[in-house]
Write a protein that holds these residues in place. Structure first.
Motif, PDB file in Angstrom:
ATOM      1  N   TRP A 181      24.820  23.277  29.180  1.00 55.39           N
ATOM      2  CA  TRP A 181      24.902  24.316  30.216  1.00 55.39           C
ATOM      3  C   TRP A 181      26.173  25.138  30.062  1.00 55.39           C
ATOM      4  O   TRP A 181      26.150  26.363  30.180  1.00 55.39           O
ATOM      5  CB  TRP A 181      24.843  23.676  31.606  1.00 55.39           C
ATOM      6  CG  TRP A 181      23.555  22.990  31.910  1.00 55.39           C
ATOM      7  CD1 TRP A 181      22.337  23.212  31.322  1.00 55.39           C
ATOM      8  CD2 TRP A 181      23.349  21.943  32.863  1.00 55.39           C
ATOM      9  NE1 TRP A 181      21.388  22.378  31.848  1.00 55.39           N
ATOM     10  CE2 TRP A 181      21.963  21.584  32.799  1.00 55.39           C
ATOM     11  CE3 TRP A 181      24.158  21.275  33.757  1.00 55.39           C
ATOM     12  CZ2 TRP A 181      21.421  20.590  33.597  1.00 55.39           C
ATOM     13  CZ3 TRP A 181      23.606  20.270  34.559  1.00 55.39           C
ATOM     14  CH2 TRP A 181      22.258  19.945  34.475  1.00 55.39           C
ATOM     15  N   VAL A 182      27.281  24.459  29.793  1.00 57.14           N
ATOM     16  CA  VAL A 182      28.549  25.156  29.608  1.00 57.14           C
ATOM     17  C   VAL A 182      28.497  26.036  28.354  1.00 57.14           C
ATOM     18  O   VAL A 182      29.010  27.163  28.344  1.00 57.14           O
ATOM     19  CB  VAL A 182      29.713  24.143  29.518  1.00 57.14           C
ATOM     20  CG1 VAL A 182      31.020  24.849  29.149  1.00 57.14           C
ATOM     21  CG2 VAL A 182      29.866  23.392  30.836  1.00 57.14           C
ATOM     22  N   LYS A 183      27.840  25.566  27.302  1.00 60.71           N
ATOM     23  CA  LYS A 183      27.769  26.308  26.044  1.00 60.71           C
ATOM     24  C   LYS A 183      27.003  27.613  26.168  1.00 60.71           C
ATOM     25  O   LYS A 183      27.165  28.515  25.337  1.00 60.71           O
ATOM     26  CB  LYS A 183      27.134  25.428  24.961  1.00 60.71           C
ATOM     27  CG  LYS A 183      28.065  24.397  24.376  1.00 60.71           C
ATOM     28  CD  LYS A 183      27.331  23.218  23.776  1.00 60.71           C
ATOM     29  CE  LYS A 183      26.301  23.593  22.760  1.00 60.71           C
ATOM     30  NZ  LYS A 183      25.609  22.392  22.188  1.00 60.71           N
ATOM     31  N   LEU A 184      26.155  27.745  27.190  1.00 59.97           N
ATOM     32  CA  LEU A 184      25.408  28.987  27.354  1.00 59.97           C
ATOM     33  C   LEU A 184      26.339  30.196  27.468  1.00 59.97           C
ATOM     34  O   LEU A 184      26.018  31.284  26.959  1.00 59.97           O
ATOM     35  CB  LEU A 184      24.519  28.902  28.596  1.00 59.97           C
ATOM     36  CG  LEU A 184      23.260  28.042  28.473  1.00 59.97           C
ATOM     37  CD1 LEU A 184      22.605  27.885  29.837  1.00 59.97           C
ATOM     38  CD2 LEU A 184      22.271  28.651  27.469  1.00 59.97           C
ATOM     39  N   ILE A 185      27.477  30.006  28.118  1.00 58.02           N
ATOM     40  CA  ILE A 185      28.401  31.137  28.325  1.00 58.02           C
ATOM     41  C   ILE A 185      28.977  31.634  26.999  1.00 58.02           C
ATOM     42  O   ILE A 185      28.846  32.817  26.661  1.00 58.02           O
ATOM     43  CB  ILE A 185      29.515  30.741  29.311  1.00 58.02           C
ATOM     44  CG1 ILE A 185      28.913  30.370  30.663  1.00 58.02           C
ATOM     45  CG2 ILE A 185      30.520  31.886  29.466  1.00 58.02           C
ATOM     46  CD1 ILE A 185      29.912  29.770  31.638  1.00 58.02           C
ATOM     47  N   PRO A 186      29.636  30.773  26.204  1.00 59.27           N
ATOM     48  CA  PRO A 186      30.157  31.281  24.929  1.00 59.27           C
ATOM     49  C   PRO A 186      29.068  31.695  23.951  1.00 59.27           C
ATOM     50  O   PRO A 186      29.263  32.657  23.184  1.00 59.27           O
ATOM     51  CB  PRO A 186      30.986  30.105  24.382  1.00 59.27           C
ATOM     52  CG  PRO A 186      30.491  28.904  25.098  1.00 59.27           C
ATOM     53  CD  PRO A 186      30.072  29.384  26.451  1.00 59.27           C
ATOM     54  N   TYR A 187      27.926  31.019  23.944  1.00 60.92           N
ATOM     55  CA  TYR A 187      26.848  31.428  23.040  1.00 60.92           C
ATOM     56  C   TYR A 187      26.377  32.836  23.375  1.00 60.92           C
ATOM     57  O   TYR A 187      26.111  33.647  22.479  1.00 60.92           O
ATOM     58  CB  TYR A 187      25.684  30.442  23.131  1.00 60.92           C
ATOM     59  CG  TYR A 187      25.728  29.336  22.100  1.00 60.92           C
ATOM     60  CD1 TYR A 187      24.669  29.105  21.239  1.00 60.92           C
ATOM     61  CD2 TYR A 187      26.842  28.501  21.996  1.00 60.92           C
ATOM     62  CE1 TYR A 187      24.701  28.085  20.303  1.00 60.92           C
ATOM     63  CE2 TYR A 187      26.893  27.481  21.070  1.00 60.92           C
ATOM     64  CZ  TYR A 187      25.820  27.275  20.226  1.00 60.92           C
ATOM     65  OH  TYR A 187      25.869  26.268  19.292  1.00 60.92           O
TER      66      TYR A 187
END
Length: 249
Positions: A181-187
């Protein structure tokens, strides 16, 4: 939607099944997803395509394991994971994926060989400790960001805890679900969540969700001793594959 050949779609379906099985409790299976898709596209694009599938499959896994987790082991590892994801984002343009892949493979291979050669040392449960959780959680977060390859390093931390199969699977699912879920932002910031990737991922999501159920059924019937033998041998096989991939480039 991405234009894939028949072989490309076959690999995509297998990768989606691997993701689903990993969220159903067979965490090590998921690590083959990016290498499989890298046969027909760049590793960066493969990671972007698979992240939405991971996120949706996480929902199925969290429903299944909503009561099966070791909260202390999870909470100790999450801060390091967030730092690892941040480092992955900050260094995304300068760190070669090949080098990270090789390092993950070597670490996983060493741990698996140690567990196989000296099984008695791994048979005694060890309590979750803050330093180990921070180090391995951080490394797992970083490698998960780079190529969804955090499972071997998470296993180095979690396997010595000797949790029951369901608790192990649930804690692992929660750890990577929060990270995804957190990785969605940088991706998204890096442009890896393109409309074509998202449309293709949407087609593959039902396959992955069905595989979550299959993985859950398998975890519930596998005896604990066999479960840990299987994931150790799985770690060995995956680590050798990562080493080969890192050396081959």
């Amino acid at each position: 939607m991405l234009e894939l050949s028949g072989a490309g779609w076959a690999l995509a379906v297998i990768a989606a099944i691997a993701v689903g099985l990993s969220k159903g409790g067979l965490a090590m299976v998921g690590i083959i997803s990016v290498p499989l898709m890298s046969l027909v596209m760049s590793p960066v694009q493969a990671a972007g395509l698979l992240l939405p599938i991971y996120v949706v499959s996480d929902v199925g896994g969290l429903i299944a394991f909503r009561r099966n987790l070791d909260r202390r082991a999870l909470m100790l590892a999450l801060p390091g994971a967030m730092v690892g994801i941040g480092v992955g984002w900050a260094t995304a343009s300068i760190v070669p994926v090949r080098g990270v892949t090789l390092i993950v493979g070597v670490i996983g291979l060493g741990f698996a060989l140690n567990a196989l050669i000296r099984p008695a040392l791994d048979a005694v449960p060890r309590p979750a400790r803050g330093r180990a959780a921070t180090i391995w959680g951080g490394l797992a977060g970083y490698t998960s960001f780079v190529s969804h390859a955090g499972a071997p390093l998470w296993q180095v931390y979690a396997q010595p805890l000797r949790l029951s199969p369901l608790i192990y699977a649930g804690t692992t699912t929660w750890f990577f679900a929060i990270g995804n879920w957190v990785k969605l932002i940088p991706y998204a910031a890096l442009g890896q969540l393109s409309p074509a990737n998202l449309a293709t991922a949407a087609v593959l999501m039902p396959v992955s969700l069905a595989a979550v159920w299959v993985g859950l059924r398998l975890v519930r019937i596998i005896p604990p001793a066999l479960f840990y033998r299987l994931i150790t041998w799985g770690l060995l096989a995956v680590s050798l594959r990562l080493i080969w991939q890192g050396l081959a480039g």
